[in-house]
Design a protein around this motif. Structure first.
Motif, PDB file in Angstrom:
ATOM      1  N   GLY A  69       0.457  -1.566  -0.020  1.00  0.00           N
ATOM      2  CA  GLY A  69      -0.203  -0.396  -0.283  1.00  0.00           C
ATOM      3  C   GLY A  69       1.033   1.589   0.143  1.00  0.00           C
ATOM      4  N   SER A  70       2.561   0.919   0.914  1.00  0.00           N
ATOM      5  CA  SER A  70       2.879   2.465   0.602  1.00  0.00           C
ATOM      6  C   SER A  70       3.318   1.874  -0.590  1.00  0.00           C
ATOM      7  CB  SER A  70       3.496   2.741   1.825  1.00  0.00           C
ATOM      8  OG  SER A  70       4.052   1.457   2.269  1.00  0.00           O
ATOM      9  N   ARG A  71       3.635   1.262  -1.256  1.00  0.00           N
ATOM     10  CA  ARG A  71       5.139   0.872  -2.561  1.00  0.00           C
ATOM     11  C   ARG A  71       5.948   0.200  -2.066  1.00  0.00           C
ATOM     12  NH1 ARG A  71       1.900   4.828  -4.712  1.00  0.00           N
ATOM     13  NH2 ARG A  71       0.578   4.638  -6.295  1.00  0.00           N
ATOM     14  N   GLY A  72       6.190  -0.165  -0.293  1.00  0.00           N
ATOM     15  CA  GLY A  72       7.920  -0.438  -0.341  1.00  0.00           C
ATOM     16  C   GLY A  72       8.319  -1.926  -0.415  1.00  0.00           C
ATOM     17  N   ALA A  73       6.708  -2.659  -0.779  1.00  0.00           N
ATOM     18  CA  ALA A  73       6.470  -3.612  -0.666  1.00  0.00           C
ATOM     19  C   ALA A  73       8.533  -4.315  -2.559  1.00  0.00           C
ATOM     20  CB  ALA A  73       5.588  -4.244  -1.256  1.00  0.00           C
ATOM     21  N   CYS A  74       8.856  -5.120  -2.126  1.00  0.00           N
ATOM     22  CA  CYS A  74      10.171  -4.956  -3.384  1.00  0.00           C
ATOM     23  C   CYS A  74       9.720  -5.878  -3.845  1.00  0.00           C
ATOM     24  CB  CYS A  74      12.092  -5.752  -2.285  1.00  0.00           C
ATOM     25  SG  CYS A  74      12.493  -5.862  -3.329  1.00  0.00           S
ATOM     26  N   LEU A  75       9.649  -5.293  -5.575  1.00  0.00           N
ATOM     27  CA  LEU A  75       8.940  -6.227  -6.278  1.00  0.00           C
ATOM     28  C   LEU A  75       9.727  -6.166  -7.425  1.00  0.00           C
ATOM     29  CD1 LEU A  75       5.060  -3.833  -7.352  1.00  0.00           C
ATOM     30  CD2 LEU A  75       5.912  -5.999  -5.825  1.00  0.00           C
ATOM     31  N   ARG A  76       9.852  -7.606  -8.241  1.00  0.00           N
ATOM     32  CA  ARG A  76      10.990  -7.750  -9.950  1.00  0.00           C
ATOM     33  C   ARG A  76      11.157  -6.970 -10.780  1.00  0.00           C
ATOM     34  NH1 ARG A  76      11.087 -14.497  -9.315  1.00  0.00           N
ATOM     35  NH2 ARG A  76      12.771 -14.239 -10.244  1.00  0.00           N
ATOM     36  N   LYS A  77      10.003  -6.497 -11.173  1.00  0.00           N
ATOM     37  CA  LYS A  77       9.620  -5.399 -11.635  1.00  0.00           C
ATOM     38  C   LYS A  77       9.080  -3.927 -10.903  1.00  0.00           C
ATOM     39  CE  LYS A  77       9.277  -8.424 -15.871  1.00  0.00           C
ATOM     40  NZ  LYS A  77       9.153  -9.204 -16.977  1.00  0.00           N
ATOM     41  N   PRO A  78       9.343  -3.130 -11.135  1.00  0.00           N
ATOM     42  CA  PRO A  78       8.698  -1.476 -11.019  1.00  0.00           C
ATOM     43  C   PRO A  78       6.914  -1.638 -11.123  1.00  0.00           C
ATOM     44  CG  PRO A  78      10.375  -0.654 -12.897  1.00  0.00           C
ATOM     45  CD  PRO A  78      10.553  -3.098 -13.345  1.00  0.00           C
ATOM     46  N   TYR A  79       6.266  -1.113 -10.241  1.00  0.00           N
ATOM     47  CA  TYR A  79       5.732  -0.837  -9.860  1.00  0.00           C
ATOM     48  C   TYR A  79       4.297  -0.396 -11.453  1.00  0.00           C
ATOM     49  CZ  TYR A  79       5.287  -1.480  -4.666  1.00  0.00           C
ATOM     50  OH  TYR A  79       5.421  -2.361  -3.315  1.00  0.00           O
ATOM     51  N   THR A  80       2.786  -1.031 -11.350  1.00  0.00           N
ATOM     52  CA  THR A  80       2.851  -0.571 -12.611  1.00  0.00           C
ATOM     53  C   THR A  80       2.334   1.106 -12.318  1.00  0.00           C
ATOM     54  OG1 THR A  80       1.768  -3.112 -12.830  1.00  0.00           O
ATOM     55  CG2 THR A  80       0.425  -1.244 -14.319  1.00  0.00           C
TER      56      THR A  80
END
Length: 545
Positions: A306-317
């Motif tokens: 929700g705060s975009r602190g989750a670490c993703l393998r590809k960028p946030y959409t």
């Protein structure tokens, strides 16, 4: 004469039968008992002695075999093992009960108004503290900024924690007290800027800048908080809760209150990561009392979606300039996990994004090698890549998830992740299939502490209003038997407590809950409204409606 002998003989038989009955402290009968044992046995009655179940079976069998001064006829009401919450923040729940409640606010203006109302009822010259805001629920879904807080509270510092606990909003007074510098770089965190100036929003590790200057509660304050949290949890049928990250002083306080018989609810504690805690507890080793289990360390790989602190393998959409971040670098994570692998402690790592889950599963695998009995866990396991699910089975990793996260996030999760990647999110059934079990918690106070909300979210995949029609990603809904086990016997297994409790079986601690309605049978739309009638811990009734 013959009739007289028959009467005498019958009397002798009755006396003999009564004298062969065993003593019990409690008999519960005429109930619909869901034992949640390995065969998911149904029963009608049980006997309790010295805080443990001594027999389970039909009403006739139990009443014929046992006697007690305390016999409870439940008149057909349903009984379940005491509910578990294997991932929560028990002390944190007590803390927020004394703070401004911002959950469910529909705009930032409503947040400010709630704060004004709260401060009028609780006047202070110190800090105004609140929790629960979520910009995703507002018309303007951007992070809020400090200006309206400054206007409402120009001289009192304000700190408002986001619903997930991974971001705060502070006003200018709090910024000055924290010595906040717009140019500061915080590994594993973010000082959110607008026009190159701090907005007042601090994400993940950056929150430490302000939290270090907020006055902390003392032991007496914490005792009141814990006892208040206990009252809430017992009223909801929770008999074992968790504290996902406590320091030594707080662990020892919980232990003291339990030994003093003030804190009667059971607590599974994860030790907060840090060198003092590592040094002390690795030397001491895990320990378990009648009410307390301390055999896990809590690690954080990343933040929240929700705060975009989750670490993703590809960028946030919806924010392609970022893919989130790790809160600890891989080298440090590996160092700590290597220490834990050499000990008897469990590793419980917070992983939200698919990159964090990928990294930790691989680090676990490099240390655990193959299937094992270590019961290491991934907390949340929220977004998992399709090519990573099998690793939960290969390395015997337990997914510890929170079903209400799915129904809280479903409105905007696809915006963050895109329509393809979101299919690997909140995948409870796919995760459960890996090892044949899963643990359900709530992460309260991030979510409501009511375990039936999680049960409903897991099986129906809709919110309190029944949205969306047909359910959210129903391919990953869980059947009711599995959902009940996930909050009782499987949760106990995830806590290394399955030999003690989690099911209604002879020899296990007599923790159980009586509900008004049978959650295994009633329509899903009614599940959230079911009330607890009684909550028992160790054969002692601690809540009665």
């Amino acid at each position: 004469m013959i009739q007289r002998y028959l009467i005498i003989g019958l009397a002798i038989v009755l006396v003999t039968a009564c004298s062969t009955k065993k003593d019990a402290n409690l008999i519960v009968h005429n109930a619909a008992v869901y034992t949640a044992d390995s065969l998911f046995t149904h029963a009608q009655a049980f006997a309790v002695k010295d805080g443990k179940f001594v027999a389970v079976g039909t009403s006739e069998r139990i009443l014929n075999a046992y006697r007690s001064d305390s016999i409870v006829d439940l008149k057909g009401q349903p009984v379940y093992p005491g509910f578990y919450d294997p991932h929560a923040h028990f002390l944190g729940l007590g803390q927020v009960l004394n703070q401004a409640d911002l959950v469910g606010t529909k705009s930032f203006d409503e947040v400010v108004q709630r704060l004004k109302t709260f401060s009028e009822k609780h006047p202070t010259n110190l800090w105004v503290i609140g929790r629960g805001w979520d910009q995703n629920d507002w018309p303007d879904k951007r992070f809020p900024t400090k200006e309206k807080l400054d206007a409402a509270f120009p001289t009192i510092p304000v700190c408002l924690t986001r619903v997930d606990g991974h971001a705060v909003l502070i006003n200018s007074k709090a910024m000055r007290l924290a010595g906040l510098s717009k140019g500061a770089k915080i590994p594993g965190g973010e000082i959110v800027l607008a026009n190159n100036e701090p907005t007042g929003v601090l994400v993940d590790n950056a929150m430490g800048l302000v939290r270090r200057v907020i006055p902390q509660p003392d032991a007496k304050d914490k005792e009141r908080m814990l006892l208040a949290a206990q009252n809430v949890c017992l009223s909801l049928g929770l008999t074992t809760v968790s504290d996902a990250g406590l320091n030594r002083n707080d662990i020892e306080l919980v232990d003291q209150l339990q030994k003093a018989n003030k804190l009667k609810i059971r607590d599974y504690v994860m030790i907060s990561l840090g060198e003092p805690n590592l040094d002390y507890y690795l030397k001491r080793g895990p320990f378990q009392t009648d009410r307390l289990t301390v055999r896990a360390f809590k690690l954080y790989a990343d933040g929240a979606l929700g705060s975009r602190g989750a670490c993703l393998r590809k960028p946030y959409t919806d924010r392609p300039e970022t893919a989130g971040f790790l809160l600890l670098n891989p080298t440090e994570l590996k160092r700590v996990l290597t220490l834990l692998e050499a000990s008897q402690f469990q590793a419980n790592t917070h992983c939200i994004g698919d990159s964090a889950n990928h990294l930790i599963l691989d680090l676990y695998g490099s240390l655990l090698k193959n299937r094992n009995a270590r019961r290491w866990r991934i907390e949340h396991a929220q977004v998992v890549s399709p090519d990573d699910f099998w690793k939960f089975n290969r390395y015997s990793v337990i997914p510890s998830v929170q079903p209400t996260h799915a129904t809280s996030d479903m409105y905007w999760a696809a915006d963050r992740l895109g329509t393809t990647r979101v299919k690997g999110a909140y995948a409870f059934r796919d995760l459960m299939k890996q090892n044949g079990l899963i643990a359900f918690g709530s992460d309260f106070p991030v979510e409501a502490p009511n375990p039936l909300y999680g049960f409903h979210a897991a099986v129906a995949r809709v919110d309190a209003q029944g949205y969306p029609a047909g359910g959210f990603q129903m391919e990953n809904a869980v059947d009711r038997v599995s959902a009940l086990k996930a909050m009782t016997s499987w949760a106990a297994y995830a806590n290394f407590e399955d030999h003690l409790r989690g099911s209604i079986e002879a020899g296990k601690q007599a923790d159980f809950v009586v509900l008004q309605q049978d959650i295994m049978k009633i329509p899903a739309a009614q599940l959230r409204d079911v009330k607890v009638v009684q909550t028992w811990v160790g054969g002692e009734k601690l809540f009665q409606r």
